[in-house]
Write a protein that holds these residues in place. Sequence first.
Motif, PDB file in Angstrom:
ATOM      1  N   GLN A 209       0.802  -1.224   0.000  1.00  0.00           N
ATOM      2  CA  GLN A 209       0.000   0.000   0.000  1.00  0.00           C
ATOM      3  C   GLN A 209       0.834   1.273   0.000  1.00  0.00           C
ATOM      4  O   GLN A 209       0.298   2.359  -0.236  1.00  0.00           O
ATOM      5  CB  GLN A 209      -0.950  -0.011   1.196  1.00  0.00           C
ATOM      6  N   TYR A 210       2.136   1.155   0.243  1.00  0.00           N
ATOM      7  CA  TYR A 210       2.997   2.336   0.170  1.00  0.00           C
ATOM      8  C   TYR A 210       3.116   2.827  -1.268  1.00  0.00           C
ATOM      9  O   TYR A 210       3.438   3.991  -1.519  1.00  0.00           O
ATOM     10  CB  TYR A 210       4.402   2.015   0.712  1.00  0.00           C
ATOM     11  N   TRP A 211       2.864   1.935  -2.216  1.00  0.00           N
ATOM     12  CA  TRP A 211       3.069   2.236  -3.635  1.00  0.00           C
ATOM     13  C   TRP A 211       1.795   2.799  -4.264  1.00  0.00           C
ATOM     14  O   TRP A 211       0.682   2.368  -3.941  1.00  0.00           O
ATOM     15  CB  TRP A 211       3.476   0.951  -4.369  1.00  0.00           C
ATOM     16  N   GLY A 212       1.968   3.752  -5.184  1.00  0.00           N
ATOM     17  CA  GLY A 212       0.842   4.237  -5.976  1.00  0.00           C
ATOM     18  C   GLY A 212      -0.253   4.862  -5.149  1.00  0.00           C
ATOM     19  O   GLY A 212      -0.003   5.604  -4.193  1.00  0.00           O
ATOM     20  N   GLU A 213      -1.488   4.560  -5.494  1.00  0.00           N
ATOM     21  CA  GLU A 213      -2.656   5.066  -4.779  1.00  0.00           C
ATOM     22  C   GLU A 213      -3.140   3.983  -3.816  1.00  0.00           C
ATOM     23  O   GLU A 213      -4.057   3.230  -4.108  1.00  0.00           O
ATOM     24  CB  GLU A 213      -3.743   5.468  -5.782  1.00  0.00           C
ATOM     25  N   MET A 214      -2.435   3.863  -2.699  1.00  0.00           N
ATOM     26  CA  MET A 214      -2.709   2.821  -1.697  1.00  0.00           C
ATOM     27  C   MET A 214      -2.674   1.424  -2.323  1.00  0.00           C
ATOM     28  O   MET A 214      -3.520   0.571  -2.058  1.00  0.00           O
ATOM     29  CB  MET A 214      -4.057   3.069  -1.018  1.00  0.00           C
ATOM     30  N   GLY A 215      -1.668   1.200  -3.164  1.00  0.00           N
ATOM     31  CA  GLY A 215      -1.495  -0.104  -3.791  1.00  0.00           C
ATOM     32  C   GLY A 215      -2.216  -0.266  -5.114  1.00  0.00           C
ATOM     33  O   GLY A 215      -2.083  -1.303  -5.765  1.00  0.00           O
ATOM     34  N   PHE A 216      -2.969   0.745  -5.530  1.00  0.00           N
ATOM     35  CA  PHE A 216      -3.722   0.703  -6.788  1.00  0.00           C
ATOM     36  C   PHE A 216      -3.140   1.719  -7.770  1.00  0.00           C
ATOM     37  O   PHE A 216      -2.403   2.629  -7.391  1.00  0.00           O
ATOM     38  CB  PHE A 216      -5.197   1.041  -6.545  1.00  0.00           C
ATOM     39  N   PHE A 217      -3.499   1.569  -9.046  1.00  0.00           N
ATOM     40  CA  PHE A 217      -3.209   2.604 -10.029  1.00  0.00           C
ATOM     41  C   PHE A 217      -4.342   2.673 -11.036  1.00  0.00           C
ATOM     42  O   PHE A 217      -5.174   1.769 -11.124  1.00  0.00           O
ATOM     43  CB  PHE A 217      -1.858   2.370 -10.724  1.00  0.00           C
ATOM     44  N   ARG A 218      -4.375   3.774 -11.766  1.00  0.00           N
ATOM     45  CA  ARG A 218      -5.371   3.967 -12.813  1.00  0.00           C
ATOM     46  C   ARG A 218      -4.664   4.087 -14.154  1.00  0.00           C
ATOM     47  O   ARG A 218      -3.580   4.651 -14.234  1.00  0.00           O
ATOM     48  CB  ARG A 218      -6.205   5.223 -12.530  1.00  0.00           C
ATOM     49  N   ILE A 219      -5.297   3.542 -15.186  1.00  0.00           N
ATOM     50  CA  ILE A 219      -4.673   3.541 -16.505  1.00  0.00           C
ATOM     51  C   ILE A 219      -5.746   3.672 -17.578  1.00  0.00           C
ATOM     52  O   ILE A 219      -6.838   3.099 -17.446  1.00  0.00           O
ATOM     53  CB  ILE A 219      -3.821   2.262 -16.699  1.00  0.00           C
ATOM     54  N   VAL A 220      -5.448   4.425 -18.609  1.00  0.00           N
ATOM     55  CA  VAL A 220      -6.411   4.721 -19.658  1.00  0.00           C
ATOM     56  C   VAL A 220      -6.967   3.432 -20.275  1.00  0.00           C
ATOM     57  O   VAL A 220      -6.260   2.440 -20.429  1.00  0.00           O
ATOM     58  CB  VAL A 220      -5.760   5.628 -20.727  1.00  0.00           C
ATOM     59  N   MET A 221      -8.248   3.452 -20.614  1.00  0.00           N
ATOM     60  CA  MET A 221      -8.944   2.284 -21.145  1.00  0.00           C
ATOM     61  C   MET A 221      -9.035   2.332 -22.669  1.00  0.00           C
ATOM     62  O   MET A 221      -9.140   3.399 -23.269  1.00  0.00           O
ATOM     63  CB  MET A 221     -10.367   2.229 -20.562  1.00  0.00           C
ATOM     64  N   GLY A 222      -9.022   1.148 -23.279  1.00  0.00           N
ATOM     65  CA  GLY A 222      -9.319   1.027 -24.699  1.00  0.00           C
ATOM     66  C   GLY A 222      -8.172   1.294 -25.637  1.00  0.00           C
ATOM     67  O   GLY A 222      -8.362   1.300 -26.860  1.00  0.00           O
TER      68      GLY A 222
END
Length: 237
Positions: A209-222
Amino acid sequence: NQHIPQYCGSCWAHGALSALADRIKIARQGLGDEINLSIQYVLNCAAHTAGSCHGGSHTGVYEFVHRQGFIPYETCMPYIACSTDSTDGFCGHVDTSCTALNTCRTCDASGTCRAITAFPNATVAEYGTYSYFTGGFGAVAEQIKAEIYARGPVATGVNAEPIVNYAGGVVNNTKIWNMMVNHVVSIVGWDMDEETGQQHWIVRNSWGQYWGEMGFFRIVMGKNALGIESEVAWATP
């Protein structure tokens, strides 16, 4: 974090099994105990089908569990980030062979451990894949969305190198040379930027959870950014 207590390239197992555990909870309509599935059991027993601490296949995880007929919960076999071919940390000093003791166990105060033969477990009824290679970018994105909406998160490949230092925001790296997959994550949902109208995936990583957005990331679709839509796998419990 897949790299605790030492480095282990088991992202393929984390991505696949976290998505499957989510799907179990969804199928139960949120009822019942929270469960984590035993990644260590897969490392112990699925080397030839799925992989090891030196890499593997998220689709191979689903194939293995489907063929075996079960996967124990993590309380049977907690994660130690070791496989039979790993020498990092203490791995060279532990037994990770595929045995009954390394499937489900308990230990007593004297340090003696014994195998458990009847234990809670999960199954895979069926599994499959989606890829832009067969459906095209736009079409496969809609297929992935429909799959997530109907049954829950999916496991997928991604090129991790451009996101090692990711700290937030929507990744929009669509360079073709960055579409070569070398890491596995799970897509848990999607959203849309109200200003641009661009949709993006919400993705769970396995680096803590130290990484990114509490362990998550967002990435463009399509757009198959970082190869995110090229190797998608799903399974039903």
